[in-house]
Design a protein around this motif. Sequence first.
Motif, PDB file in Angstrom:
ATOM      1  N   LEU A   1       0.878  -1.322   0.046  1.00  0.00           N
ATOM      2  CA  LEU A   1       0.160  -0.035  -0.065  1.00  0.00           C
ATOM      3  C   LEU A   1       0.854   1.369   0.061  1.00  0.00           C
ATOM      4  O   LEU A   1       0.232   2.318  -0.140  1.00  0.00           O
ATOM      5  N   VAL A   2       2.064   1.069   0.149  1.00  0.00           N
ATOM      6  CA  VAL A   2       3.127   2.204   0.383  1.00  0.00           C
ATOM      7  C   VAL A   2       3.372   2.835  -1.077  1.00  0.00           C
ATOM      8  O   VAL A   2       4.485   2.366  -1.684  1.00  0.00           O
ATOM      9  N   VAL A   3       2.449   3.559  -1.667  1.00  0.00           N
ATOM     10  CA  VAL A   3       2.562   3.974  -2.974  1.00  0.00           C
ATOM     11  C   VAL A   3       2.220   5.645  -2.990  1.00  0.00           C
ATOM     12  O   VAL A   3       1.629   6.199  -2.219  1.00  0.00           O
ATOM     13  N   ALA A   4       3.014   6.381  -3.681  1.00  0.00           N
ATOM     14  CA  ALA A   4       2.854   7.599  -3.678  1.00  0.00           C
ATOM     15  C   ALA A   4       1.631   8.205  -4.133  1.00  0.00           C
ATOM     16  O   ALA A   4       0.839   7.643  -4.699  1.00  0.00           O
ATOM     17  N   GLY A   5       1.264   9.044  -3.306  1.00  0.00           N
ATOM     18  CA  GLY A   5      -0.100   9.633  -3.328  1.00  0.00           C
ATOM     19  C   GLY A   5      -1.225   9.074  -2.552  1.00  0.00           C
ATOM     20  O   GLY A   5      -2.183   9.701  -2.253  1.00  0.00           O
ATOM     21  N   GLU A   6      -1.027   8.053  -1.954  1.00  0.00           N
ATOM     22  CA  GLU A   6      -1.850   7.557  -0.899  1.00  0.00           C
ATOM     23  C   GLU A   6      -1.540   8.211   0.463  1.00  0.00           C
ATOM     24  O   GLU A   6      -0.666   8.735   0.878  1.00  0.00           O
ATOM     25  N   LYS A   7      -2.905   8.211   1.260  1.00  0.00           N
ATOM     26  CA  LYS A   7      -3.044   8.928   2.556  1.00  0.00           C
ATOM     27  C   LYS A   7      -2.415   8.210   3.582  1.00  0.00           C
ATOM     28  O   LYS A   7      -2.815   6.912   3.430  1.00  0.00           O
TER      29      LYS A   7
ATOM     30  N   ALA B   1       8.637   4.470  -1.309  1.00  0.00           N
ATOM     31  CA  ALA B   1       7.469   4.676  -1.964  1.00  0.00           C
ATOM     32  C   ALA B   1       7.508   4.579  -3.376  1.00  0.00           C
ATOM     33  O   ALA B   1       8.216   5.515  -3.947  1.00  0.00           O
ATOM     34  N   GLN B   2       6.720   3.822  -4.012  1.00  0.00           N
ATOM     35  CA  GLN B   2       6.669   3.714  -5.318  1.00  0.00           C
ATOM     36  C   GLN B   2       5.768   4.526  -6.144  1.00  0.00           C
ATOM     37  O   GLN B   2       4.722   4.804  -5.745  1.00  0.00           O
ATOM     38  N   PRO B   3       6.284   5.088  -7.168  1.00  0.00           N
ATOM     39  CA  PRO B   3       5.134   6.021  -8.025  1.00  0.00           C
ATOM     40  C   PRO B   3       3.931   5.124  -8.469  1.00  0.00           C
ATOM     41  O   PRO B   3       4.383   3.677  -8.890  1.00  0.00           O
ATOM     42  N   LYS B   4       2.959   5.546  -8.520  1.00  0.00           N
ATOM     43  CA  LYS B   4       1.709   4.748  -8.817  1.00  0.00           C
ATOM     44  C   LYS B   4       1.767   3.996 -10.088  1.00  0.00           C
ATOM     45  O   LYS B   4       2.061   4.677 -10.974  1.00  0.00           O
ATOM     46  N   GLY B   5       1.598   2.771 -10.102  1.00  0.00           N
ATOM     47  CA  GLY B   5       1.446   1.921 -11.480  1.00  0.00           C
ATOM     48  C   GLY B   5       2.856   1.646 -11.632  1.00  0.00           C
ATOM     49  O   GLY B   5       3.005   0.954 -12.962  1.00  0.00           O
ATOM     50  N   GLU B   6       3.953   1.797 -10.932  1.00  0.00           N
ATOM     51  CA  GLU B   6       5.309   1.443 -11.342  1.00  0.00           C
ATOM     52  C   GLU B   6       5.803   0.362 -10.451  1.00  0.00           C
ATOM     53  O   GLU B   6       5.647   0.448  -9.359  1.00  0.00           O
ATOM     54  N   ALA B   7       6.643  -0.589 -11.185  1.00  0.00           N
ATOM     55  CA  ALA B   7       7.055  -1.887 -10.366  1.00  0.00           C
ATOM     56  C   ALA B   7       8.354  -1.607  -9.777  1.00  0.00           C
ATOM     57  O   ALA B   7       8.905  -0.498 -10.038  1.00  0.00           O
ATOM     58  N   ASP B   8       8.647  -2.060  -8.672  1.00  0.00           N
ATOM     59  CA  ASP B   8       9.993  -1.671  -7.955  1.00  0.00           C
ATOM     60  C   ASP B   8      11.141  -2.123  -8.935  1.00  0.00           C
ATOM     61  O   ASP B   8      11.097  -3.060  -9.881  1.00  0.00           O
TER      62      ASP B   8
END
Length: 418
Positions: free
Chosen positions: A39-45, A130-137
């Motif tokens: 769930l640790v994705v950029a843009g998430e609250k 934190a990963q950019p949304k939609g991008e894989a590690d």
Amino acid sequence: MATTKEEAVDYSLNNPDTLTKYKTAAQISEKVLAEVSKLVVAGEKIVDICQQGDKLLEAELEKVYRGKKITKGFSHPTTISPAAFVTPYTPLTTDEKEASVVLEAGEPVKIQLGAQIDGFGSIVCDTVLAQPKGEADGVVSGRSADLILATHYANELMLRLMVPPGLLASGTDEEKAKAASAKPPSQSKITSLLEKVAQSYDCNLVESTTSWLFERNEIEGKKKIVISPGESAKGEGSPEVGEVWGVETGVSLGSGKVKQFEQRTTLHRRTTQTYALKRPSSRKILSEVQKKFGTFPFSLRQLDDERDAKTGVIECVRGNVFRQYEVVGDKDNSPVARLLTTIAITKNGITKLGAPPALDLNKYQTDKKIMDEEVLKILAHPISRNTGKSKNKKKKKTAKKPAAAKEESDDEESSDEE
């Protein structure tokens, strides 16, 4: 008679039930940690991730020890500490400003949470980028790689320094006796060794990072190891066989010095102090906390009425009925990483009772490496004795990192206990 029988229960690691309960709590903690990491994705609250983590913990706890008169619950709420935050952070939904904070791409995010069964708690903490949304590690390089690797190796070193002298010694009886007679490393020596690891990657240890002795219903026992202690911080005691510890390491890209942040303190823990609370809201939340959390940490966010909790907690803290955990961060606002592992120390060495997942060293690229011979020698040691149950001996030395890397496989198969 019932009271006498209850007092006679052996809650030490000598009782197989104790280890089973710790391991059950650990399985839950590790499973939820893995899910929250996704769930640790950029843009998430941040507050949304905390709430989802708590729901996952509750769902997993519901599945174990069903129908048995055993207390079970949180040993630590889900906390999400971004970038420069050092301590666990868990904002409230009713604080508009803090509830709206979102994660930023690339920042190191500390996830801490835990479950407890019958008062035996397993707490884990991992740092993920934190990963950019939609991008894989992808492959991580630069200062982010330095931070993650420094924290990883500092943690590996710390785990090895938790093994009592001579416990895993080999050789003649005389050689074993000599090894066992050695004094455990002093807390200043532990800090000195960990500093060498951090500085190998141009990082610094986080001030006053503390590892605690765990006991039943207690995550801050009589012993503690304080790394890089601040002015008033002081450690006490050394690890011994039969003990459970929460082992923590913290590393900063800045100075490692800390300061109190302006964010509201929302993480608390009930103490053993008694005090005649006057406010109805204070008595209400004390009763709720005793029922739901016992003496384990909780977030005001987890209480039935956040607004009542924000009012009632003030008197509880003033009367020392609750201990509050202030929001602390890096003094320079530099990125920080932390790891926390719950361990048992048995006659065969260290058994992990809740740990962050093994780091894929191939994903982190840096031109820095550990050169100190003393550190490398310690990192080459196992954390437990091979009792013949080893699952996969061929995995040794697969990591690409310097000599320090060969400890990786030893850790993963060192789960044998008494």
